[in-house]
Design a protein around this motif. Structure first.
Motif, PDB file in Angstrom:
ATOM      1  N   THR A 150      45.104  30.224  36.174  1.00  0.00           N
ATOM      2  CA  THR A 150      45.962  30.314  37.287  1.00  0.00           C
ATOM      3  C   THR A 150      46.392  28.801  37.707  1.00  0.00           C
ATOM      4  O   THR A 150      45.721  27.863  37.474  1.00  0.00           O
ATOM      5  CB  THR A 150      45.064  30.916  38.518  1.00  0.00           C
ATOM      6  OG1 THR A 150      44.123  30.088  38.955  1.00  0.00           O
ATOM      7  CG2 THR A 150      44.774  32.384  38.137  1.00  0.00           C
ATOM      8  N   CYS A 151      47.506  28.938  38.705  1.00  0.00           N
ATOM      9  CA  CYS A 151      48.057  27.756  39.344  1.00  0.00           C
ATOM     10  C   CYS A 151      48.311  27.983  40.594  1.00  0.00           C
ATOM     11  O   CYS A 151      48.821  29.233  40.820  1.00  0.00           O
ATOM     12  CB  CYS A 151      49.191  27.542  38.296  1.00  0.00           C
ATOM     13  SG  CYS A 151      49.959  25.679  38.837  1.00  0.00           S
ATOM     14  N   SER A 152      48.667  27.010  41.511  1.00  0.00           N
ATOM     15  CA  SER A 152      48.845  27.202  42.960  1.00  0.00           C
ATOM     16  C   SER A 152      50.425  27.410  43.100  1.00  0.00           C
ATOM     17  O   SER A 152      50.951  27.952  44.165  1.00  0.00           O
ATOM     18  CB  SER A 152      48.473  26.225  43.665  1.00  0.00           C
ATOM     19  OG  SER A 152      48.996  25.027  43.556  1.00  0.00           O
ATOM     20  N   ARG A 205      49.651  38.961  47.409  1.00  0.00           N
ATOM     21  CA  ARG A 205      50.244  37.612  47.986  1.00  0.00           C
ATOM     22  C   ARG A 205      49.243  37.422  49.135  1.00  0.00           C
ATOM     23  O   ARG A 205      49.187  36.125  49.619  1.00  0.00           O
ATOM     24  CB  ARG A 205      51.697  37.748  48.377  1.00  0.00           C
ATOM     25  CG  ARG A 205      52.506  37.855  46.878  1.00  0.00           C
ATOM     26  CD  ARG A 205      53.858  37.991  47.367  1.00  0.00           C
ATOM     27  NE  ARG A 205      54.507  38.128  46.165  1.00  0.00           N
ATOM     28  CZ  ARG A 205      55.124  37.195  45.496  1.00  0.00           C
ATOM     29  NH1 ARG A 205      54.676  35.779  45.824  1.00  0.00           N
ATOM     30  NH2 ARG A 205      55.954  37.405  44.283  1.00  0.00           N
ATOM     31  N   PRO A 228      52.071  36.022  41.661  1.00  0.00           N
ATOM     32  CA  PRO A 228      50.527  36.975  42.323  1.00  0.00           C
ATOM     33  C   PRO A 228      50.912  38.216  42.451  1.00  0.00           C
ATOM     34  O   PRO A 228      52.224  38.598  42.605  1.00  0.00           O
ATOM     35  CB  PRO A 228      50.428  35.937  43.272  1.00  0.00           C
ATOM     36  CG  PRO A 228      51.603  35.530  44.003  1.00  0.00           C
ATOM     37  CD  PRO A 228      52.425  35.256  42.579  1.00  0.00           C
ATOM     38  N   ALA A 288      54.136  28.895  41.109  1.00  0.00           N
ATOM     39  CA  ALA A 288      54.708  29.610  40.037  1.00  0.00           C
ATOM     40  C   ALA A 288      55.698  28.822  39.242  1.00  0.00           C
ATOM     41  O   ALA A 288      56.431  28.016  39.894  1.00  0.00           O
ATOM     42  CB  ALA A 288      55.268  30.907  40.733  1.00  0.00           C
ATOM     43  N   ASP A 323      41.307  35.571  41.062  1.00  0.00           N
ATOM     44  CA  ASP A 323      42.311  34.389  41.210  1.00  0.00           C
ATOM     45  C   ASP A 323      43.641  34.797  40.492  1.00  0.00           C
ATOM     46  O   ASP A 323      44.737  34.695  40.947  1.00  0.00           O
ATOM     47  CB  ASP A 323      41.720  33.163  40.278  1.00  0.00           C
ATOM     48  CG  ASP A 323      40.926  32.364  41.291  1.00  0.00           C
ATOM     49  OD1 ASP A 323      40.827  32.484  42.513  1.00  0.00           O
ATOM     50  OD2 ASP A 323      40.325  31.415  40.601  1.00  0.00           O
ATOM     51  N   GLN A 324      43.497  35.563  39.453  1.00  0.00           N
ATOM     52  CA  GLN A 324      44.751  36.095  38.791  1.00  0.00           C
ATOM     53  C   GLN A 324      45.390  37.033  39.533  1.00  0.00           C
ATOM     54  O   GLN A 324      46.707  37.360  39.392  1.00  0.00           O
ATOM     55  CB  GLN A 324      44.391  36.833  37.574  1.00  0.00           C
ATOM     56  CG  GLN A 324      44.116  35.876  36.277  1.00  0.00           C
ATOM     57  CD  GLN A 324      42.615  35.634  36.339  1.00  0.00           C
ATOM     58  OE1 GLN A 324      41.728  35.828  37.080  1.00  0.00           O
ATOM     59  NE2 GLN A 324      42.283  34.941  35.431  1.00  0.00           N
ATOM     60  N   SER A 355      49.763  32.977  37.337  1.00  0.00           N
ATOM     61  CA  SER A 355      48.787  32.957  36.164  1.00  0.00           C
ATOM     62  C   SER A 355      49.812  32.980  34.838  1.00  0.00           C
ATOM     63  O   SER A 355      50.936  33.264  34.668  1.00  0.00           O
ATOM     64  CB  SER A 355      47.876  33.838  35.752  1.00  0.00           C
ATOM     65  OG  SER A 355      48.297  35.345  35.924  1.00  0.00           O
ATOM     66  N   GLN A 375      45.689  36.810  43.114  1.00  0.00           N
ATOM     67  CA  GLN A 375      46.292  36.027  44.214  1.00  0.00           C
ATOM     68  C   GLN A 375      47.148  34.684  43.769  1.00  0.00           C
ATOM     69  O   GLN A 375      47.626  34.189  44.690  1.00  0.00           O
ATOM     70  CB  GLN A 375      44.997  35.615  44.880  1.00  0.00           C
ATOM     71  CG  GLN A 375      44.310  36.504  45.603  1.00  0.00           C
ATOM     72  CD  GLN A 375      43.192  36.159  46.460  1.00  0.00           C
ATOM     73  OE1 GLN A 375      43.214  35.529  47.468  1.00  0.00           O
ATOM     74  NE2 GLN A 375      41.984  36.667  45.953  1.00  0.00           N
ATOM     75  N   TYR A 376      47.130  34.274  42.595  1.00  0.00           N
ATOM     76  CA  TYR A 376      47.777  33.198  42.317  1.00  0.00           C
ATOM     77  C   TYR A 376      48.658  33.349  40.937  1.00  0.00           C
ATOM     78  O   TYR A 376      48.259  34.246  40.184  1.00  0.00           O
ATOM     79  CB  TYR A 376      46.601  31.975  42.018  1.00  0.00           C
ATOM     80  CG  TYR A 376      46.046  31.578  43.038  1.00  0.00           C
ATOM     81  CD1 TYR A 376      46.607  30.821  44.214  1.00  0.00           C
ATOM     82  CD2 TYR A 376      44.725  31.878  43.359  1.00  0.00           C
ATOM     83  CE1 TYR A 376      45.851  30.560  45.237  1.00  0.00           C
ATOM     84  CE2 TYR A 376      44.044  31.475  44.187  1.00  0.00           C
ATOM     85  CZ  TYR A 376      44.431  30.919  45.512  1.00  0.00           C
ATOM     86  OH  TYR A 376      43.608  30.614  46.408  1.00  0.00           O
TER      87      TYR A 376
END
Length: 88
Positions: A15-17, A30, A27, A19, A3-4, A9, A6-7
């Motif tokens: 992480t969050c969807s 990407r 990310p 930024a 997750d870190q 953080s 691809q998203y």
């Protein structure tokens, strides 16, 4: 770990969807984790041993060691010169 990559953080690794604000890191990949070329597998196996040099789970995409920061192709297959792909 996946997750870190691809998203976005924050400093704590959450992480969050979207930024912004505290979520200002990444990310880094990407379009997701690419498939490794021998087995066509994007799986990421994470280990914390600090000794990653050979495949962790043979035939399973990539391996990453959080202690050393090392990524390897998680395959016991050999390249045309006879060298293990995991040794590149």
């Amino acid at each position: 770990m996946k997750d870190q990559m691809q998203y976005p953080s924050n400093a704590a690794g959450q992480t969050c969807s979207i930024a912004g604000g505290a979520f200002r890191f990444g990310p880094y990949l990407r379009q997701g984790i690419p498939a490794e070329p021998v087995n066509n597998d994007p799986t990421l196996v994470v280990t914390t041993t600090g000794t990653i040099a050979t495949p962790v789970v043979a035939g399973k995409g990539w391996a990453y060691d959080t202690k050393t920061g090392r990524f390897i192709m998680n395959s016991a297959a050999l390249d045309p010169s006879g060298k293990a792909y995991s040794a590149h």
